[in-house]
Write an enzyme that holds these catalytic residues in place. Structure first.
Site, mmCIF file in Angstrom:
data_model
loop_
_atom_site.group_PDB
_atom_site.id
_atom_site.type_symbol
_atom_site.label_atom_id
_atom_site.label_comp_id
_atom_site.label_asym_id
_atom_site.label_seq_id
_atom_site.Cartn_x
_atom_site.Cartn_y
_atom_site.Cartn_z
ATOM 1 N N LYS A 13 0.827 -1.218 0.000
ATOM 2 C CA LYS A 13 0.000 0.000 0.000
ATOM 3 C C LYS A 13 0.857 1.263 0.000
ATOM 4 O O LYS A 13 0.617 2.172 -0.784
ATOM 5 C CB LYS A 13 -0.930 0.031 1.231
ATOM 6 C CG LYS A 13 -1.944 -1.085 1.287
ATOM 7 C CD LYS A 13 -2.918 -0.880 2.453
ATOM 8 C CE LYS A 13 -2.283 -0.956 3.821
ATOM 9 N NZ LYS A 13 -1.782 -2.291 4.206
ATOM 10 N N ARG A 88 -10.504 1.272 8.253
ATOM 11 C CA ARG A 88 -10.221 -0.135 8.546
ATOM 12 C C ARG A 88 -11.359 -0.814 9.280
ATOM 13 O O ARG A 88 -11.301 -2.019 9.521
ATOM 14 C CB ARG A 88 -8.962 -0.231 9.415
ATOM 15 C CG ARG A 88 -7.663 -0.318 8.622
ATOM 16 C CD ARG A 88 -6.488 -0.208 9.594
ATOM 17 N NE ARG A 88 -5.404 -1.062 9.234
ATOM 18 C CZ ARG A 88 -4.229 -0.637 8.752
ATOM 19 N NH1 ARG A 88 -3.994 0.640 8.570
ATOM 20 N NH2 ARG A 88 -3.289 -1.493 8.458
ATOM 21 N N ARG A 127 11.445 -7.428 5.138
ATOM 22 C CA ARG A 127 11.684 -5.995 5.310
ATOM 23 C C ARG A 127 11.903 -5.629 6.784
ATOM 24 O O ARG A 127 12.348 -4.517 7.075
ATOM 25 C CB ARG A 127 10.532 -5.178 4.709
ATOM 26 C CG ARG A 127 9.370 -4.968 5.651
ATOM 27 C CD ARG A 127 8.285 -4.060 5.108
ATOM 28 N NE ARG A 127 7.202 -4.013 6.081
ATOM 29 C CZ ARG A 127 5.960 -3.675 5.819
ATOM 30 N NH1 ARG A 127 5.624 -3.332 4.595
ATOM 31 N NH2 ARG A 127 5.051 -3.645 6.763
ATOM 32 N N ARG A 133 10.300 -1.923 12.662
ATOM 33 C CA ARG A 133 8.967 -1.797 13.251
ATOM 34 C C ARG A 133 8.739 -2.870 14.322
ATOM 35 O O ARG A 133 8.981 -4.043 14.076
ATOM 36 C CB ARG A 133 7.900 -1.900 12.152
ATOM 37 C CG ARG A 133 7.699 -0.598 11.410
ATOM 38 C CD ARG A 133 6.756 -0.736 10.247
ATOM 39 N NE ARG A 133 5.439 -1.292 10.581
ATOM 40 C CZ ARG A 133 4.393 -1.257 9.778
ATOM 41 N NH1 ARG A 133 4.502 -0.676 8.591
ATOM 42 N NH2 ARG A 133 3.250 -1.786 10.135
ATOM 43 N N ARG A 144 -1.894 -9.437 12.768
ATOM 44 C CA ARG A 144 -2.360 -8.307 11.940
ATOM 45 C C ARG A 144 -3.166 -8.820 10.743
ATOM 46 O O ARG A 144 -4.177 -8.229 10.352
ATOM 47 C CB ARG A 144 -1.168 -7.470 11.453
ATOM 48 C CG ARG A 144 -0.653 -6.513 12.540
ATOM 49 C CD ARG A 144 0.796 -6.102 12.308
ATOM 50 N NE ARG A 144 1.016 -5.397 11.064
ATOM 51 C CZ ARG A 144 2.212 -5.299 10.465
ATOM 52 N NH1 ARG A 144 3.279 -5.868 10.995
ATOM 53 N NH2 ARG A 144 2.321 -4.646 9.329
HETATM 54 P P1 ADP Z 1 0.008 -2.421 7.807
HETATM 55 O O1 ADP Z 1 -1.048 -2.182 6.796
HETATM 56 O O2 ADP Z 1 1.237 -3.060 7.273
HETATM 57 O O3 ADP Z 1 -0.519 -3.158 9.028
HETATM 58 P P2 ADP Z 1 0.138 0.414 8.660
HETATM 59 O O4 ADP Z 1 1.384 1.199 8.707
HETATM 60 O O5 ADP Z 1 -0.923 0.833 7.718
HETATM 61 O O6 ADP Z 1 0.620 -1.080 8.381
HETATM 62 O O7 ADP Z 1 -0.507 0.355 10.132
HETATM 63 C C1 ADP Z 1 0.267 -0.017 11.252
HETATM 64 C C2 ADP Z 1 -0.602 -0.090 12.488
HETATM 65 O O8 ADP Z 1 -1.156 1.195 12.762
HETATM 66 C C3 ADP Z 1 -1.827 -1.012 12.404
HETATM 67 O O9 ADP Z 1 -1.515 -2.368 12.676
HETATM 68 C C4 ADP Z 1 -2.707 -0.404 13.495
HETATM 69 O O10 ADP Z 1 -2.258 -0.761 14.777
HETATM 70 C C5 ADP Z 1 -2.454 1.079 13.313
HETATM 71 N N1 ADP Z 1 -3.445 1.681 12.372
HETATM 72 C C6 ADP Z 1 -3.181 2.190 11.146
HETATM 73 N N2 ADP Z 1 -4.308 2.633 10.555
HETATM 74 C C7 ADP Z 1 -5.311 2.382 11.436
HETATM 75 C C8 ADP Z 1 -6.714 2.575 11.405
HETATM 76 N N3 ADP Z 1 -7.328 3.120 10.338
HETATM 77 N N4 ADP Z 1 -7.438 2.191 12.485
HETATM 78 C C9 ADP Z 1 -6.843 1.653 13.567
HETATM 79 N N5 ADP Z 1 -5.530 1.422 13.652
HETATM 80 C C10 ADP Z 1 -4.751 1.776 12.604
#
Ligand code: ADP
Length: 193
Positions: A13, A88, A127, A133, A144
């Protein structure tokens, strides 16, 4: 154009949202990056979000919604943006709908990246050496993916019913995926014209 990019963790993404943002001439807004930036700066928002992220859980909607409302309210996001990692949950979809509707706008298209689970896990673990992270360990990654399947994947059906979903095969070289994503966006802009 106002676009969403959706897909499971590790689907690419962030990479493709960046390219799309230049295409639509708007900011790339990643909720994950916003949270990580707040954590790095030690803000109150960062402290609130930190434990959820490390555990691979979603940050509560109220916290996330406020952050997105603020960011989308900034002038650079008035006409176009690529939102990466939001919405989400069903509640976040409703919040985003209301927020955009209040401005007389709406989402123009949703790009979905499809990648099989096994490849997602191996991509993220590869990665993890450079990402640093806290949530890129195998257990947390699998969690996740499960949370994504439960809470976020169903939202794609909602956008599908609205005729906004553009599914793209996210496997292959980044260049190939980029071309598929661009084709999807071209058809999204055609549909909205
Ligand atoms: P990925 O899609 O690889 O899990 P992101 O960087 O998009 O990584 O998100 C990392 C973390 O940030 C998620 O696992 C969650 O804990 C939090 N997060 C991101 N976006 C949201 C959201 N829209 N609602 C709730 N938590 C979020």
């Amino acid at each position: 154009m106002r676009l969403l990019i959706m897909g499971p963790p590790g689907a690419g993404k962030g990479t493709h949202a960046g390219a799309l943002a230049s295409l639509v001439r708007g900011p790339h807004i990643s909720t994950g990056d916003l949270f990580r930036d707040n954590i790095a700066r030690g803000t109150e928002l960062g402290r609130l979000a930190e434990k959820y992220i490390a555990a691979g859980e979603y940050v509560p909607d109220a916290v996330t919604d406020d952050m997105v409302r603020d960011r989308l309210g900034q002038p650079d996001a008035a006409r176009a943006f690529v939102l990466d990692g939001y919405p989400r949950t069903h509640a976040q979809v409703a919040t985003l709908d209301a927020l955009l509707e209040a401005r007389g706008t709406a989402v123009d298209g949703v790009v979905e990246l499809i990648v099989p689970d096994d490849e997602l896990v191996s991509r993220i673990l590869r990665r993890s050496a450079v990402s640093g992270r806290s949530d890129d360990t195998e257990d947390v990654v699998r969690h996740r993916l499960a949370v994504y399947g439960d809470q976020t994947a169903p939202l794609l059906e909602t956008y599908g019913e609205r005729g906004l979903r553009h599914s793209v095969d996210g496997t292959g070289s980044p260049e190939e995926v980029r071309r598929r994503v661009e084709r999807a966006v071209a058809s999204a802009s055609g549909a909205g014209a």
